[in-house]
Motif scaffolding. Structure first.
Motif, PDB file in Angstrom:
ATOM      1  N   ASP A  85       0.815  -1.205   0.000  1.00  0.00           N
ATOM      2  CA  ASP A  85       0.000   0.000   0.000  1.00  0.00           C
ATOM      3  C   ASP A  85       0.854   1.264   0.000  1.00  0.00           C
ATOM      4  O   ASP A  85       0.358   2.356  -0.270  1.00  0.00           O
ATOM      5  N   LEU A  86       2.162   1.098   0.286  1.00  0.00           N
ATOM      6  CA  LEU A  86       3.071   2.244   0.293  1.00  0.00           C
ATOM      7  C   LEU A  86       3.838   2.385  -1.016  1.00  0.00           C
ATOM      8  O   LEU A  86       4.326   3.472  -1.332  1.00  0.00           O
ATOM      9  N   ALA A  87       3.986   1.299  -1.758  1.00  0.00           N
ATOM     10  CA  ALA A  87       4.730   1.336  -3.023  1.00  0.00           C
ATOM     11  C   ALA A  87       4.311   0.160  -3.889  1.00  0.00           C
ATOM     12  O   ALA A  87       3.988  -0.920  -3.382  1.00  0.00           O
ATOM     13  N   SER A  88       4.327   0.366  -5.199  1.00  0.00           N
ATOM     14  CA  SER A  88       3.964  -0.693  -6.138  1.00  0.00           C
ATOM     15  C   SER A  88       5.096  -1.730  -6.234  1.00  0.00           C
ATOM     16  O   SER A  88       6.278  -1.365  -6.210  1.00  0.00           O
ATOM     17  N   PRO A  89       4.746  -3.005  -6.379  1.00  0.00           N
ATOM     18  CA  PRO A  89       5.777  -4.039  -6.514  1.00  0.00           C
ATOM     19  C   PRO A  89       6.311  -4.200  -7.930  1.00  0.00           C
ATOM     20  O   PRO A  89       7.263  -4.962  -8.153  1.00  0.00           O
ATOM     21  N   ASP A  90       5.738  -3.499  -8.911  1.00  0.00           N
ATOM     22  CA  ASP A  90       6.063  -3.761 -10.315  1.00  0.00           C
ATOM     23  C   ASP A  90       7.549  -3.582 -10.617  1.00  0.00           C
ATOM     24  O   ASP A  90       8.184  -4.451 -11.229  1.00  0.00           O
ATOM     25  N   LYS A  91       8.110  -2.462 -10.224  1.00  0.00           N
ATOM     26  CA  LYS A  91       9.524  -2.204 -10.517  1.00  0.00           C
ATOM     27  C   LYS A  91      10.424  -3.221  -9.836  1.00  0.00           C
ATOM     28  O   LYS A  91      11.409  -3.693 -10.410  1.00  0.00           O
ATOM     29  N   PHE A  92      10.056  -3.572  -8.624  1.00  0.00           N
ATOM     30  CA  PHE A  92      10.852  -4.547  -7.881  1.00  0.00           C
ATOM     31  C   PHE A  92      10.790  -5.917  -8.562  1.00  0.00           C
ATOM     32  O   PHE A  92      11.809  -6.608  -8.692  1.00  0.00           O
ATOM     33  N   LEU A  93       9.628  -6.302  -9.015  1.00  0.00           N
ATOM     34  CA  LEU A  93       9.471  -7.617  -9.638  1.00  0.00           C
ATOM     35  C   LEU A  93      10.210  -7.717 -10.968  1.00  0.00           C
ATOM     36  O   LEU A  93      10.560  -8.818 -11.395  1.00  0.00           O
ATOM     37  N   GLU A  94      10.438  -6.588 -11.627  1.00  0.00           N
ATOM     38  CA  GLU A  94      11.191  -6.619 -12.879  1.00  0.00           C
ATOM     39  C   GLU A  94      12.596  -7.177 -12.672  1.00  0.00           C
ATOM     40  O   GLU A  94      13.175  -7.790 -13.573  1.00  0.00           O
ATOM     41  N   LEU A  95      13.149  -6.972 -11.495  1.00  0.00           N
ATOM     42  CA  LEU A  95      14.503  -7.465 -11.210  1.00  0.00           C
ATOM     43  C   LEU A  95      14.563  -8.979 -11.116  1.00  0.00           C
ATOM     44  O   LEU A  95      15.602  -9.586 -11.364  1.00  0.00           O
ATOM     45  N   TYR A  96      13.427  -9.602 -10.780  1.00  0.00           N
ATOM     46  CA  TYR A  96      13.450 -11.039 -10.491  1.00  0.00           C
ATOM     47  C   TYR A  96      12.527 -11.859 -11.387  1.00  0.00           C
ATOM     48  O   TYR A  96      12.424 -13.070 -11.229  1.00  0.00           O
ATOM     49  N   GLY A  97      11.900 -11.183 -12.355  1.00  0.00           N
ATOM     50  CA  GLY A  97      10.980 -11.899 -13.228  1.00  0.00           C
ATOM     51  C   GLY A  97      11.629 -13.034 -14.000  1.00  0.00           C
ATOM     52  O   GLY A  97      11.033 -14.100 -14.186  1.00  0.00           O
ATOM     53  N   ASP A  98      12.865 -12.835 -14.450  1.00  0.00           N
ATOM     54  CA  ASP A  98      13.533 -13.850 -15.262  1.00  0.00           C
ATOM     55  C   ASP A  98      14.026 -15.042 -14.435  1.00  0.00           C
ATOM     56  O   ASP A  98      14.476 -16.032 -15.002  1.00  0.00           O
ATOM     57  N   LEU A  99      13.954 -14.948 -13.112  1.00  0.00           N
ATOM     58  CA  LEU A  99      14.373 -16.063 -12.262  1.00  0.00           C
ATOM     59  C   LEU A  99      13.242 -17.046 -11.980  1.00  0.00           C
ATOM     60  O   LEU A  99      13.456 -18.099 -11.380  1.00  0.00           O
ATOM     61  N   ASP A 100      12.028 -16.681 -12.403  1.00  0.00           N
ATOM     62  CA  ASP A 100      10.861 -17.553 -12.201  1.00  0.00           C
ATOM     63  C   ASP A 100      10.690 -17.933 -10.730  1.00  0.00           C
ATOM     64  O   ASP A 100      10.440 -19.099 -10.391  1.00  0.00           O
ATOM     65  N   ILE A 101      10.820 -16.963  -9.855  1.00  0.00           N
ATOM     66  CA  ILE A 101      10.660 -17.198  -8.423  1.00  0.00           C
ATOM     67  C   ILE A 101       9.218 -16.919  -8.021  1.00  0.00           C
ATOM     68  O   ILE A 101       8.675 -15.855  -8.342  1.00  0.00           O
ATOM     69  N   PRO A 102       8.570 -17.837  -7.323  1.00  0.00           N
ATOM     70  CA  PRO A 102       7.207 -17.543  -6.848  1.00  0.00           C
ATOM     71  C   PRO A 102       7.232 -16.390  -5.851  1.00  0.00           C
ATOM     72  O   PRO A 102       8.216 -16.197  -5.144  1.00  0.00           O
ATOM     73  N   TYR A 103       6.141 -15.642  -5.782  1.00  0.00           N
ATOM     74  CA  TYR A 103       6.122 -14.488  -4.890  1.00  0.00           C
ATOM     75  C   TYR A 103       4.723 -14.244  -4.349  1.00  0.00           C
ATOM     76  O   TYR A 103       3.720 -14.702  -4.908  1.00  0.00           O
ATOM     77  N   VAL A 104       4.686 -13.495  -3.251  1.00  0.00           N
ATOM     78  CA  VAL A 104       3.430 -13.080  -2.626  1.00  0.00           C
ATOM     79  C   VAL A 104       3.548 -11.592  -2.331  1.00  0.00           C
ATOM     80  O   VAL A 104       4.574 -11.131  -1.830  1.00  0.00           O
ATOM     81  N   VAL A 105       2.497 -10.842  -2.655  1.00  0.00           N
ATOM     82  CA  VAL A 105       2.465  -9.403  -2.387  1.00  0.00           C
ATOM     83  C   VAL A 105       1.378  -9.133  -1.357  1.00  0.00           C
ATOM     84  O   VAL A 105       0.224  -9.549  -1.531  1.00  0.00           O
TER      85      VAL A 105
END
Length: 336
Positions: free
Chosen positions: A161-181
């Protein structure tokens, strides 16, 4: 008549009994075939709390184990008083082979590695998207330690609610790591715990994260029966959270659904012990391309065969970039 002083001879020397016993030493150790199987739940100043047949008991390491230390998650063989009653103490006589290890060093120039957790299946890396700001270098280091130790990573992002996760997820998208927001509201209501719990069933999951990101709050929500931990606060001036977890602790999720291991908040994650040849195992699409690499290749040098492997279309260039970024974290400080 017994003589003393300069007139004595060897017959006058009195023989003292061996106070430690006269039996000769032996290197043969008992096999303890009747030892009970247990799991280490926490370690505190040489005393280990273990789970044995559904009971928690207190044990200490047997002398015959030498310097070998048991850590949270270890499967151990225990003998002695296994009743679990107050003031009883059992002995850990064997530490079974570990299936995985989460290890770190205090710093990159510290040769002494510390095993944080043994036999975990998964490493949940908790980070806030703001307040405090994310530390990608620290997260990269945790990922390298997970890949090196045989744990599958899971990214848990809080305070969305304080910041969007989109930019952060761009760093790790190619690693195919599962995530929870999750958001602060979801964390407070327990909804965040429900989202994370979907990834924990039947697994032993270690949670890591620096202070103030909500790690211990999340663990308390996942295991509400535990009241031994209290949630700290983030200082409004410094932005630094107070450490609320001082030693690793394994907690059951209930109904045999798995285990959560809460670990102390980390300020640094040294990787002096990491071997690049083990990290590549987490990239099965790139690993075959290393067959043409020179001996002891760092996978980031002119003769590395991975460049040709990717150029020939066997793998996505972004994956090679991600691998090299993770490996390069060993050469950079978390704050860089």
């Amino acid at each position: 008549m017994r003589r003393y002083g300069k007139h004595t001879d060897e017959d006058d020397i009195r023989s003292r009994p061996n106070r430690k016993g006269n039996r000769p030493r032996t290197h043969i150790r008992p096999k303890h075939e009747d030892a009970a199987e247990g799991m280490v739940l926490t370690v505190d100043r040489g005393r280990l709390t273990c789970l044995v047949d559904g009971r928690t008991i207190t044990a200490m390491k047997a002398r015959e184990l030498g310097r070998k230390a048991a850590v949270v998650g270890d499967r151990v063989a225990i003998v002695g008083d296994l009743s679990g009653t107050k003031d009883t103490l059992a002995r850990i006589v064997r530490i079974e082979e570990r299936g995985s290890v989460l290890r770190r060093t205090a710093d990159d120039d510290d040769p002494y590695e510390r095993v944080v957790v043994a036999n975990a299946d998964q490493l949940a890396i908790v980070t806030a998207l703001a307040d405090p700001e994310p530390r990608p270098r620290l997260i990269d280091r945790c990922l390298v330690a997970a890949f090196d130790g045989g744990l599958e990573p899971l990214l848990v992002m809080t305070k969305s609610d304080l910041a969007s996760p989109d930019k952060f997820l761009e760093l790790y998208g190619d690693l195919d790591i599962p995530y929870v927001v999750t958001s602060r509201e979801e964390l407070a209501s327990g909804a965040a715990a429900d989202l994370v719990r979907e990834h924990l069933d039947g697994r032993i999951t270690a949670f890591v994260g620096h202070s103030g990101v909500g790690k211990t709050t999340l663990v308390n929500a996942l295991v509400p029966e535990d009241r031994q931990r209290t949630t700290g606060h983030v200082n409004a001036v410094t932005g630094r959270g107070r450490h609320t977890t001082t030693s690793a602790l394994a907690l059951p999720l209930g109904d045999g659904r798995g285990w959560v291991v809460d670990t102390p908040g980390v300020r640094s994650f040294g990787l002096a012990h990491i071997d690049p040849s083990r990290v590549i195992n987490a990239f099965p699409d790139l690993e075959p391309g290393t067959e043409g690499c020179p001996r002891a290749c760092s996978h980031d040098e002119p003769d590395c065969a991975l460049d040709a492997w990717v150029a020939e279309g066997h793998a996505d260039p972004a994956r090679l970039y991600s691998l090299r970024r993770l490996l390069s974290t060993r050469e950079r400080r978390e704050g860089d």
